[in-house]
Design an enzyme around this catalytic site. Sequence first.
Site, PDB file in Angstrom:
ATOM      1  CB  SER A 176      -0.913   0.182   0.952  1.00  0.00           C
ATOM      2  OG  SER A 176      -0.283  -0.143   2.296  1.00  0.00           O
ATOM      3  CG  HIS A 204      -4.078  -0.908  -1.990  1.00  0.00           C
ATOM      4  ND1 HIS A 204      -4.493   0.669  -1.926  1.00  0.00           N
ATOM      5  CD2 HIS A 204      -3.809  -1.138  -0.710  1.00  0.00           C
ATOM      6  CE1 HIS A 204      -4.306   0.936  -0.867  1.00  0.00           C
ATOM      7  NE2 HIS A 204      -3.909  -0.119   0.284  1.00  0.00           N
ATOM      8  CE  LYS A 236      -7.428   0.824   0.660  1.00  0.00           C
ATOM      9  NZ  LYS A 236      -8.057   0.106   1.856  1.00  0.00           N
TER      10      LYS A 236
END
Length: 390
Positions: A176, A204, A236
């Site tokens: 990340s 991610h 996300k």
Amino acid sequence: MPFDLSSRLAERRAAHLYRQRPLLTSPQDVHISVDGQPLLAFCSNDYLGLANHPEIAEAMVEGVRRWGVGGGASHLVIGHSEAHHQLEEALAALTGRPRVLLMSSGYTANLGAITALVGQGDTVLQDRLNHASLLDAGLLSGARFSRYLHNDVASLEKRLAKATGNTLVVTDGVFSMDGDLADLPALCAAARQRDAWVMVDDAHGFGCLGATGAGIVEQYGLGLDDVQVLVGTLGKAFGTAGAFIAGSEELIETLIQFARPYIYTTSQPPAVAWATLKSLQLLRDESWRREHLARLIARFRAGASALGLQLMDSATPIQPLLVGDSARAMQLSAGLRERGILVTAIRPPTVPQGTARLRVTLSAAHSEADIDRLLEALQQTLSYLPEIEA
Ligand code: PMP
């Protein structure tokens, strides 16, 4: 003196590590306002630009009308609605795994999976740059917990040789704070040799990597025999909130029985699950978002390296610029902000000592002109802070 909070806070300030929360005074987007100031932002995890997508917002409103506002109870009591169920099925289809368990957040997904799978007498081995939630889960589990060098298979193998009990190897899919990918094929091969399981937190990578956006395991073509526990988050690239764990039927049943952060928490508002079903549809129908993002990443990297900035080994929307010193990272971030650009400086303890950085993140909602504006602002800021250059 007990509870001397003021000294603790003063120490943090003196070390240039004091954290503050910018106040967002507009909807989440790349063009935002913070404390009323208009800014072009390069710091959210909204990689596909879905957090403020009108169709997803509409789906959330429809979800509220249909399912009400709150989850009302934990999943095992009476908080598990048809909306959650449909999202679990859709995520199982996307990941190509038998079953999915929806969780309220990525943090609790990681806590739940690790603490349900390993305990005293077992071993958990983690990449030293794993997300804080994974590291916290490792400590909480009571298993023997050891961290191997970043993405270093030899370092993992050494630890695997000494492991006892059920052994779980845990890694971020996309790291990340660095943006690089776990070397999953090699890590999985090492784990298999020792009958260890692999858990990947692809917070991610989901939505961004792989031919259909199913993340790092799709990109590497890995199956259930390689990665037994797969975690993805919804706050996300998917633009909403929550997380999920994907795996075998038995894994999910085990988590329902034993994962305390699943059992003892209120379910995610069902309207959020309803809205996320729309995110999944957009992921399928609008592959241009990932293609546009790839072009922006290439443009940013070319421009930043022409400016002599220190990029990291990343082909993902996470494109940190390594600065080193925390105070300098803060100065550079402040310089950008004066020019209307918001990029967060990330400092220890979030990243290792001496590796403070500007965590630039790109989104499909950015235009090429936005990238050029960021590069120009970096150039101008560097011209009066030249010592920051790599
Ligand atoms: N894993 C990783 C790698 C993350 O970066 C994050 C959040 N930044 C989480 C888990 C936690 O996810 P959530 O925000 O849904 O709690």
